[in-house]
Structure formats: structure tokens, C-alpha cells
Design an enzyme around this catalytic site. Structure first.
Site, short mmCIF file in Angstrom:
data_model
loop_
_atom_site.label_atom_id
_atom_site.label_comp_id
_atom_site.label_asym_id
_atom_site.label_seq_id
_atom_site.Cartn_x
_atom_site.Cartn_y
_atom_site.Cartn_z
N HIS A 41 4.78 2.36 -7.79
CA HIS A 41 3.86 1.21 -7.83
C HIS A 41 2.99 1.27 -9.09
CE1 HIS A 41 4.28 1.74 -3.30
NE2 HIS A 41 4.66 0.49 -3.47
N LYS A 87 14.15 -0.64 -7.37
CA LYS A 87 14.69 0.13 -6.24
C LYS A 87 15.14 -0.83 -5.14
CE LYS A 87 12.34 2.20 -3.07
NZ LYS A 87 12.96 1.60 -1.87
N GLY A 104 0.82 -1.21 0.00
CA GLY A 104 0.00 0.00 0.00
C GLY A 104 0.86 1.25 0.00
N ALA A 105 0.26 2.37 0.45
CA ALA A 105 0.93 3.68 0.38
C ALA A 105 1.45 3.89 -1.04
CB ALA A 105 2.03 3.81 1.42
N LEU A 106 0.54 3.71 -1.98
CA LEU A 106 0.94 3.61 -3.40
C LEU A 106 1.41 4.95 -3.95
CD1 LEU A 106 -1.93 1.32 -4.72
CD2 LEU A 106 0.31 0.66 -3.82
N LEU A 113 11.33 7.07 -5.82
CA LEU A 113 10.06 7.06 -5.09
C LEU A 113 10.04 5.89 -4.12
CD1 LEU A 113 7.32 7.98 -7.71
CD2 LEU A 113 8.77 9.43 -6.32
N SER A 114 9.56 6.16 -2.91
CA SER A 114 9.46 5.14 -1.87
C SER A 114 8.38 5.58 -0.90
CB SER A 114 10.80 5.03 -1.12
OG SER A 114 10.61 4.39 0.13
#
Ligand code: PAF
Length: 291
Positions: free
Chosen positions: A37, A149, A31-33, A184-185
Site C-alpha cells: 500500500h 497483485k 486498511g491493514a496497510l 505482500l497482502s
């Protein structure tokens, strides 16, 4: 878009799709897309239909002192993003569905799991390998998509798929970056504004390594020293590791003569961020750099 909560329902949906001759794709996430993603989802949609995105914050890959409780959970926003992309289903089981009482079996990919992230986060990759194997068994995808990543994770999962003769192909997709180069993370959300600015140093360090190698450097220590120098110049950055490793074995290299990764793990305050660059020697003797 269907939200599927149980293993039985997910298995049934995949069995039906496979029975109809369709190519099933899975994008496993916690999640936390973010756009990273979503790039995996788009790639999956080019190659598969139906595409399932799993959203499961996997407790077994967090250490006792890690951020399980405060890991970002953005359920509504995640669903909106996936709906907008036209994803077929979201598999979002409860932890008790994946790890019922009495659960005992784990998967450990020896050798690749102990170094680098594994040294800083003991048990982490056992948790990742175990949950991904379970997700692959449940969703039965032809293809499952992961971001580069987390290069060590991707390498471990490919090894697991090969060793256990899994029917799913593990596909590793490019890193998606912010305009200043930060990969991105979901953990970028933890950064204070000054740490966020400082975090661009990860990309600058990889870029400096690229410049050094493009100018002819093939000695790993020389390249590592360049990365260290850039990282050490950023006061808010505290480097865990900055290494050149063989892309297959993840063992340190001394010379760049085979595909290898420059791998970085750096703390900004309490937040630990990863980044990497894939370096591939070409027949011409030049190197190809994937940042
Ligand atoms: O990369 C991640 O988000 C997780 O490690 C994964 C692969 C979804 C397993 O929980």
C-alpha cells in the site's frame, strides 16, 4: 493529516483542491496497510498533491462465508504509517455513510467479473466495482492507484473507468514482495508460521514458468503444467487455479503471443492467496516478465 469521515466533507475538500488547480490522487485501501500500500502512496505523491488514502473495509465485496468480521483492522498503526509519509487526508467513512438504508444501485463489469476470482467469490467484483465507483465520485481524483497483485480487479476497474467515461485514470503499480518472493497482502497475517514458509511456493511457481518461457516455451498448457507441478509439490498448498489468460479479456490463452497474465490462487489452510506475473511479448520475439 486530516481524517475525513463524511462524504460531504470529502467532496468539499476535493472540490477546493481541484478549484486551486491541484492534481488530486486517491489510494483506495481496506486498511491493514503494508509496504505494498505504501508503495502506492509514494507513487501517488510523486504525481499528485493532495493525496487521499481511503480506509474502508467494504462489506459488499465479502461473501457470506468470507472473512469480513475477522479482516485485519489496524487503525492506529495505519494512521501512523500514513502520517509518516505525509499523506494529506484519510477518508474513513462508516459503512452507513457509504451504504445508507435504501441503497439499491450496483455496478457490474460483465464478462471480466465472472471468471477466476469471480467464480470462486460470486458477487465479489460487483462489490469492488460499486465501492470504487463511489470512492471515485466522492474523492474526484485525477488518478487512483491500485496494486497489480489483484490483476483481475485492476483490469475490471480500468474497464469500468473506460465504459463509464470516468474522469479518473486508473493506475496499476508493481507488486511488492517479501525477500522470499511472497507478494505482500493483508491476508498474509492469517498464515501460521509453517503456512507462511509454504506460501513462498507461489513465487517459485511463477519463477519456474518464467524459466520455461525464457527457454522458448510458448504453449500455455506446457507452462501451466510447470506451475502446477511446483504448486502440487508443496503439501500445505491447495491450488484453486493456475492459469494463463489474455491480459485484456482475461480469457484463457493457448499460445503466448499477446500480453497475458499467469494467475495463481492458492489456499494455505483457510487462507486464499493470489499472485501473478505479467508476460509481454517484445518485438524481438523474447518475452518481458513482470513478477
Ligand atoms: O484492493 C482492495 O483493497 C479493495 O478491493 C479496494 C480496491 C480498496 C476496494 O474495496
Amino acid at each position: 493529516m486530516e481524517t475525513i469521515r463524511t462524504i460531504a466533507w470529502m467532496k468539499e475538500a476535493s472540490r477546493k483542491a481541484r478549484g486551486e488547480g491541484r492534481i488530486v490522487g486517491l489510494v483506495p485501501t481496506m486498511g491493514a496497510l503494508h509496504e505494498g500500500h505504501l508503495s502506492l502512496v509514494r507513487r501517488a505523491q510523486q504525481e499528485c498533491s493532495p493525496v487521499t488514502v481511503s480506509i474502508f473495509v467494504n462489506p459488499t465485496q465479502f461473501g457470506p462465508k468470507e472473512d469480513l468480521a475477522k479482516y485485519p483492522r489496524t487503525w492506529e498503526a495505519d494512521l501512523q504509517k500514513l502520517e509518516a509519509l505525509g499523506v494529506d487526508s484519510v477518508f474513513a467513512p462508516e459503512p452507513s455513510e457509504i451504504y445508507p438504508g435504501g441503497f439499491r444501485t450496483t455496478v457490474h463489469v460483465e464478462g471480466l467479473s465472472e471468471r477466476l476470482e469471480g467464480r470462486s467469490r460470486p458477487g465479489h467484483f460487483r462489490g469492488v466495482s460499486t465501492v470504487v465507483l463511489k470512492l471515485l465520485e466522492i474523492v474526484q481524483p485525477h488518478m487512483a492507484y491500485f496494486g497489480r497483485k489483484d490483476a483481475q480487479q485492476a483490469r475490471i476497474l480500468q474497464q469500468m473507468a473506460a465504459d463509464l467515461n470516468l474522469d479518473s485514470e486508473i493506475i496499476v503499480c508493481p507488486i511488492v514482495r517479501e525477500p522470499d518472493g511472497l507478494a505482500l497482502s493483508s491476508r498474509n497475517a492469517y498464515l501460521k508460521p509453517e503456512e507462511r514458509r509454504a506460501a513462498a511456493v507461489l513465487h517459485r511457481a511463477l519463477d519456474a514458468a518464467r524459466t520455461e518461457m525464457a527457454a522458448g516455451a510458448r504453449d500455455a498448457l506446457q507452462v501451466q503444467t510447470v506451475m502446477r507441478r511446483v504448486l502440487d509439490a508443496e503439501p500445505l498448498a491447495s491450488t484453486d487455479y493456475a492459469e494463463l489468460v489474455d491480459a485484456e479479456t482475461l480469457e484463457p490463452v493457448t499460445r503466448i503471443s499477446r500480453p497475458c497474465y499467469a494467475l495463481l490462487a492458492v489456499f494455505f489452510g483457510g487462507t486464499r492467496l493470489l499472485d501473478n506475473m505479467l508476460i509481454t511479448p517484445q518485438e524481438s520475439g523474447e518475452l518481458r516478465f513482470d513478477l
